[in-house]
Scaffold this motif. Structure first.
Motif, PDB file in Angstrom:
ATOM      1  N   VAL A  56       0.841  -1.197   0.000  1.00 38.15           N
ATOM      2  CA  VAL A  56       0.000   0.000   0.000  1.00 38.15           C
ATOM      3  C   VAL A  56       0.877   1.249   0.000  1.00 38.15           C
ATOM      4  O   VAL A  56       0.589   2.231  -0.683  1.00 38.15           O
ATOM      5  N   SER A  57       2.001   1.217   0.719  1.00 40.21           N
ATOM      6  CA  SER A  57       2.901   2.380   0.733  1.00 40.21           C
ATOM      7  C   SER A  57       3.469   2.649  -0.654  1.00 40.21           C
ATOM      8  O   SER A  57       3.832   3.774  -0.971  1.00 40.21           O
ATOM      9  N   LYS A  58       3.514   1.609  -1.490  1.00 39.94           N
ATOM     10  CA  LYS A  58       4.013   1.749  -2.859  1.00 39.94           C
ATOM     11  C   LYS A  58       2.881   1.948  -3.859  1.00 39.94           C
ATOM     12  O   LYS A  58       3.122   2.043  -5.059  1.00 39.94           O
ATOM     13  N   GLY A  59       1.623   1.970  -3.370  1.00 38.74           N
ATOM     14  CA  GLY A  59       0.495   2.314  -4.233  1.00 38.74           C
ATOM     15  C   GLY A  59      -0.330   1.171  -4.763  1.00 38.74           C
ATOM     16  O   GLY A  59      -1.103   1.351  -5.695  1.00 38.74           O
ATOM     17  N   GLY A  60      -0.210  -0.028  -4.193  1.00 37.52           N
ATOM     18  CA  GLY A  60      -0.981  -1.151  -4.698  1.00 37.52           C
ATOM     19  C   GLY A  60      -1.549  -2.022  -3.598  1.00 37.52           C
ATOM     20  O   GLY A  60      -1.223  -1.867  -2.429  1.00 37.52           O
ATOM     21  N   LYS A  61      -2.420  -2.934  -4.008  1.00 39.04           N
ATOM     22  CA  LYS A  61      -3.006  -3.910  -3.091  1.00 39.04           C
ATOM     23  C   LYS A  61      -2.469  -5.289  -3.431  1.00 39.04           C
ATOM     24  O   LYS A  61      -2.705  -5.814  -4.523  1.00 39.04           O
ATOM     25  N   ASN A  69      -1.608   6.942   0.275  1.00 39.47           N
ATOM     26  CA  ASN A  69      -2.019   6.147  -0.888  1.00 39.47           C
ATOM     27  C   ASN A  69      -3.371   5.487  -0.692  1.00 39.47           C
ATOM     28  O   ASN A  69      -4.133   5.311  -1.645  1.00 39.47           O
ATOM     29  N   TRP A  70      -3.677   5.069   0.534  1.00 39.81           N
ATOM     30  CA  TRP A  70      -4.887   4.306   0.814  1.00 39.81           C
ATOM     31  C   TRP A  70      -6.147   5.054   0.392  1.00 39.81           C
ATOM     32  O   TRP A  70      -7.090   4.442  -0.103  1.00 39.81           O
ATOM     33  N   VAL A  71      -6.140   6.338   0.541  1.00 44.85           N
ATOM     34  CA  VAL A  71      -7.311   7.151   0.159  1.00 44.85           C
ATOM     35  C   VAL A  71      -7.687   6.893  -1.301  1.00 44.85           C
ATOM     36  O   VAL A  71      -8.867   6.794  -1.631  1.00 44.85           O
TER      37      VAL A  71
END
Length: 174
Positions: free
Chosen positions: A104-109, A150-152
């Motif tokens: 998530v910190s890198k922008g993905g799930k 990113n989570w938003v």
């Protein structure tokens, strides 16, 4: 290419896409349980190992003690842990709907592995592989800040459809 991209690329080749099931946006693997059937309340009672050391073993849940939250079934090792969860499920559920905190910190799930965990500021975070745990632990506060930002944007996307690489659950029998 950075170390994370190489690690994710390597992990992606090892990930099986068959058999994963999902409920809402919560990550649920083929066990049918959130956190692969591990007791999410029990993490908060386990001692924390120092950064760079493996955490204590996660506690398997029991099919006799289950609760629903965020469209998924959570299992617990005791009636007391189930009651604690039901009193405040958001407190105990893994952050990012059970997805890998570093991912998530890198922008993905990508899936969170319930055996690769850490409680930080009274919140449960999971990561996908031991290599990723190393990247996560290089800057936990910074990675949490990135993940929160990113989570938003990624939270509304569907839950990961991947299996946890090299993972076998001790999930309770239904």
């Amino acid at each position: 290419m950075n170390r994370f991209a190489l690690t994710i690329a390597a992990a992606a080749t090892a990930i099986s896409f068959a058999g994963a099931a999902f409920a809402g946006e919560q990550y649920v693997d083929d066990t049918g349980y959130a956190a692969s059937g591990y007791d999410v309340v029990a993490y908060f009672d386990l001692p924390q190992s120092p950064v760079g050391s493996a955490q204590p073993a996660a506690v398997p849940g029991n099919a006799d003690y289950v609760a629903e939250y965020n469209g998924a079934t959570f299992a617990f090792s005791s009636a007391d842990n189930k009651a604690r969860f039901e009193a405040n499920p958001a407190q105990y559920a893994p952050q990012y709907d059970g997805h890998c905190a570093y991912g998530v910190s890198k922008g993905g799930k990508v899936p969170g592995n319930p055996t690769l965990w850490r409680v930080v500021d009274n919140k449960l975070y999971l990561n996908i592989t031991k290599n990723v745990v190393g990247f996560w632990e290089e800057d936990i506060p910074g990675n949490i800040t990135l993940a929160e930002n990113n989570w938003v944007n990624i939270e509304p996307t569907e839950a990961s459809d991947r299996a946890i690489p090299k993972f076998s659950s001790t999930a309770p029998v239904k």
